[in-house]
Design an enzyme around this catalytic site. Structure first.
Site, PDB file in Angstrom:
ATOM      1  N   GLU A   1       0.194 -79.703 -52.386  1.00 49.22           N
ATOM      2  CA  GLU A   1       0.926 -79.473 -53.638  1.00 49.22           C
ATOM      3  C   GLU A   1       0.595 -80.600 -54.606  1.00 49.22           C
ATOM      4  O   GLU A   1       0.459 -81.752 -54.188  1.00 49.22           O
ATOM      5  CB  GLU A   1       2.452 -79.484 -53.438  1.00 49.22           C
ATOM      6  CG  GLU A   1       3.013 -78.302 -52.687  1.00 49.22           C
ATOM      7  CD  GLU A   1       4.538 -78.354 -52.538  1.00 49.22           C
ATOM      8  OE1 GLU A   1       5.221 -79.022 -53.337  1.00 49.22           O
ATOM      9  OE2 GLU A   1       5.032 -77.719 -51.599  1.00 49.22           O
TER      10      GLU A   1
ATOM     11  N   GLU B   1       7.567 -80.922 -46.071  1.00 46.97           N
ATOM     12  CA  GLU B   1       8.346 -82.077 -46.540  1.00 46.97           C
ATOM     13  C   GLU B   1       9.602 -82.372 -45.730  1.00 46.97           C
ATOM     14  O   GLU B   1      10.726 -82.149 -46.192  1.00 46.97           O
ATOM     15  CB  GLU B   1       8.706 -81.919 -48.018  1.00 46.97           C
ATOM     16  CG  GLU B   1       7.504 -81.863 -48.928  1.00 46.97           C
ATOM     17  CD  GLU B   1       7.865 -81.880 -50.411  1.00 46.97           C
ATOM     18  OE1 GLU B   1       9.054 -81.813 -50.752  1.00 46.97           O
ATOM     19  OE2 GLU B   1       6.931 -81.977 -51.238  1.00 46.97           O
TER      20      GLU B   1
HETATM   21  C1  GBH Z   1       8.094 -80.096 -53.826  1.00 50.32           C
HETATM   22  O1  GBH Z   1       8.972 -81.142 -53.566  1.00 50.32           O
HETATM   23  C2  GBH Z   1       8.516 -78.862 -53.079  1.00 50.32           C
HETATM   24  O2  GBH Z   1       7.764 -78.714 -51.889  1.00 50.32           O
HETATM   25  C3  GBH Z   1       8.436 -77.606 -53.899  1.00 50.32           C
HETATM   26  O3  GBH Z   1       9.133 -76.582 -53.244  1.00 50.32           O
HETATM   27  C4  GBH Z   1       8.991 -77.874 -55.283  1.00 50.32           C
HETATM   28  O4  GBH Z   1       9.101 -76.728 -56.051  1.00 50.32           O
HETATM   29  C5  GBH Z   1       8.080 -78.868 -55.941  1.00 50.32           C
HETATM   30  O5  GBH Z   1       8.001 -80.042 -55.187  1.00 50.32           O
HETATM   31  C6  GBH Z   1       8.497 -79.292 -57.343  1.00 50.32           C
HETATM   32  O6  GBH Z   1       9.674 -80.029 -57.320  1.00 50.32           O
HETATM   33  O7  GBH Z   1      16.308 -84.828 -58.632  1.00 50.32           O
HETATM   34  O8  GBH Z   1      16.501 -87.141 -57.989  1.00 50.32           O
HETATM   35  O9  GBH Z   1      17.348 -85.421 -56.518  1.00 50.32           O
HETATM   36  C7  GBH Z   1       8.665 -82.361 -54.242  1.00 50.32           C
HETATM   37  C8  GBH Z   1       9.557 -83.479 -53.790  1.00 50.32           C
HETATM   38  C9  GBH Z   1      11.855 -83.962 -53.613  1.00 50.32           C
HETATM   39  C10 GBH Z   1      10.807 -84.138 -55.701  1.00 50.32           C
HETATM   40  C11 GBH Z   1      13.206 -83.872 -54.294  1.00 50.32           C
HETATM   41  C12 GBH Z   1      12.145 -84.078 -56.400  1.00 50.32           C
HETATM   42  C13 GBH Z   1      14.486 -84.470 -56.195  1.00 50.32           C
HETATM   43  C14 GBH Z   1      14.801 -85.807 -56.741  1.00 50.32           C
HETATM   44  N1  GBH Z   1      10.832 -83.416 -54.464  1.00 50.32           N
HETATM   45  N2  GBH Z   1      13.178 -84.592 -55.536  1.00 50.32           N
HETATM   46  S1  GBH Z   1      16.375 -85.802 -57.526  1.00 50.32           S
END
Ligand code: GBH
Length: 499
Positions: A405, A209
């Site tokens: 994922e 990512e």
């Molecule tokens: C994945 O990211 C990761 O690869 C993994 O490590 C993680 O545990 C899993 O998802 C579950 O989250 O709260 O508004 O700041 C997923 C993409 C990017 C989604 C960051 C959540 C935060 C949004 N993620 N995002 S915010």
């Protein structure tokens, strides 16, 4: 089977089984039902190919623990989580699931689940504590033991080189991803890993990512919620970080192939943004295609990765904020991939519109179904359209795609009864997997599925308050208990069918 045929068949006393295929699968099933009822039944049974990669996914900092053991030095996530106010409850990955010591039990859980593939990540500061230079053999030995245990259980290891735990030493030395220096260091790290583990690992992913670690780790004008949690002056700085990550990926692809003794598979895991045509008509499908290629940050990441060019429409929109690109950069970025990992959680609805971009995205309102995190709206079709857009919109007809994922958090409040009866996760996974199966059925080259995550673990800025596991972890005792969703997934794997 259309309505007229249905009525005729009913009148003739056809059994429900003969009728169901056409009803369940729409026109495709209907056509089949008339020519070959057996084939139609097969379709309606929602089968996956027998060689489909059924797996499970995790990442180093989220479950290993042993943060200061056997020569491991801090990563930016150690520093960040130990900084007051950054992670909910002040949680850190110091111990996490103690997987470093309990990996044998965890492999046993995978074997019982029935997965034949396991996606994990290597902790860069465990194996090269200073980020560059000396390799820490004790760190490499851990991954050797893990891979031996996996292989002894017939499970293929899939290793990701970077799942966000950058050695703090490189952050201190040259600001990590902000510097182009990282490109060589990352490739050297890749070479060291293939030298150390290449006899055990043949399936590699470079980065996890780019979108998340460059956009959620760095804010433009404001501090960011993920490590290193910095504020950048302008968008160009952020796009430059992305450019460095793309270069690091390309250079690492070359390094992996150069160091590998035999054939190996090189991939990347990316959470590009899927756009779903809200109505599946040609005009809205075209709108989804435009949104897919043009919107931030697809045009900045997945498009150059797969085509060797930043999307021209996207690039024009960036103006003076566009990243600096040197001669030869785009060629280095554009390495032929053996497969693409798609991390899919949610998506955005889109429809055709009379706007300069040719589309408009649609909001989801307060009552729209979502899982236990504000960003996690339930959009099962996103997984189907994501696969389809890679193949169709970016012209990657022969590129195998695996879901690296997919998953959701348990609904709170935290209570073990609730987590063991994770009907919400079963519902979520079932809906998404049906859409993966639809892509299989339509002939798209989708080859595998790794739910996130094998077990509850450190959910970054949410600490241990959000649980994504098929297996429950009691952090006080480290006891693992399979949830309902584990049993459900076990059955999917066993039967090769999603019901
Ligand atoms: C994945 O990211 C990761 O690869 C993994 O490590 C993680 O545990 C899993 O998802 C579950 O989250 O709260 O508004 O700041 C997923 C993409 C990017 C989604 C960051 C959540 C935060 C949004 N993620 N995002 S915010």
């Amino acid at each position: 089977m259309d309505r007229r045929h249905f009525l005729t068949a009913t009148a003739l006393g056809a059994t429900a089984n003969q009728l169901l295929p056409g009803l369940l699968d729409g026109q495709r099933g209907a056509d089949l039902a008339e020519s070959d009822p057996q084939a139609a039944l097969q379709k309606a049974s929602r089968t996956f190919p027998t060689n489909f990669w059924w797996g499970a996914a995790t990442a180093a900092y989220q479950l290993e623990g042993a943060a200061a053991e056997d020569g491991r030095k801090p990563s930016i996530w150690d520093t960040f989580s130990h900084t007051k106010g950054k992670v909910v409850n002040g949680d850190t990955g110091d111990v996490a699931c103690d997987h470093y010591h309990r990996y044998k039990d965890d492999v046993e859980l995978m074997a019982e689940l029935g997965v034949k593939h396991y996606r994990f990540s290597i902790s860069w500061p465990r194996v090269i504590p200073d980020g560059r230079g000396t390799v820490n053999q004790k760190g490499v030995d851990f991954y050797k033991r893990l891979c031996d245990e996996l292989r002894a259980h017939g499970i293929t290891p899939h290793a990701t080189l970077y799942h966000w735990d950058l050695p703090q030493a490189l952050q201190d030395k040259y600001k990590g991803w902000q510097s182009r220096e990282i490109v060589n260091d990352f490739a050297d790290y890749a070479t060291a890993m293939v030298n150390g583990l290449g006899d055990r690992v043949t399936h590699w992913m470079t980065l996890n990512e780019i979108l998340t670690f460059s956009v959620v780790g760095y804010g433009v004008g404001n501090t960011a919620p993920h490590a290193p949690g910095l504020a950048l002056a302008r968008k160009k700085d952020q796009l430059q970080i992305i450019h460095h990550a793309l270069l690091a990926h390309g250079h690492a692809c070359q390094a992996i192939r150069a160091a590998a003794k035999g054939t190996c598979s090189v991939a990347i895991a990316e959470n590009f943004s899927p756009y779903v045509p809200v109505v599946e008509t040609p005009e809205h499908i075209e709108a989804a295609r435009l949104a897919f290629t043009r919107t931030d940050f697809n045009g900045a990441i997945i498009t150059p990765l797969l085509t060797g060019k930043y999307d021209p429409y996207w690039l024009a929109q960036q103006g003076a904020e566009a990243p600096d690109v040197k001669a030869g950069d785009m060629e280095l970025i554009h390495q032929k991939l053996d497969a693409l990992g798609f991390n899919c959680y949610t998506g955005t609805y889109v429809r055709a519109a009379n706007t300069p971009a040719g589309f408009e995205t649609l909001d989801t309102f307060e009552g729209y179904p979502r899982m236990a995190l504000p960003w996690l709206t339930l959009v099962p079709e996103s997984i189907y359209w994501g696969i389809r857009m890679i193949t169709d919109a970016l012209g990657q007809k022969a590129l195998p795609i695996f879901i690296s994922e997919n998953g959701c958090a348990d609904s709170g409040p935290v209570s073990s009864t609730r987590e063991m009866q994770d009907t919400d996760r079963v519902m979520y996974l079932r809906q998404y997997l049906r859409q993966v199966q639809r892509a299989v059925d339509d002939g798209y080259p989708v080859v595998g599925y790794f739910p996130w995550s094998l077990m509850d673990n450190f959910e970054w800025a949410e600490g241990y308050t959000k649980r994504f596991g098929l297996v429950h972890v009691d952090y006080a005792t480290q006891k693992r208990t399979p949830k309902l969703s584990y049993r459900w997934f076990q059955q999917v794997i066993k039967s090769g069918v999603v019901r």
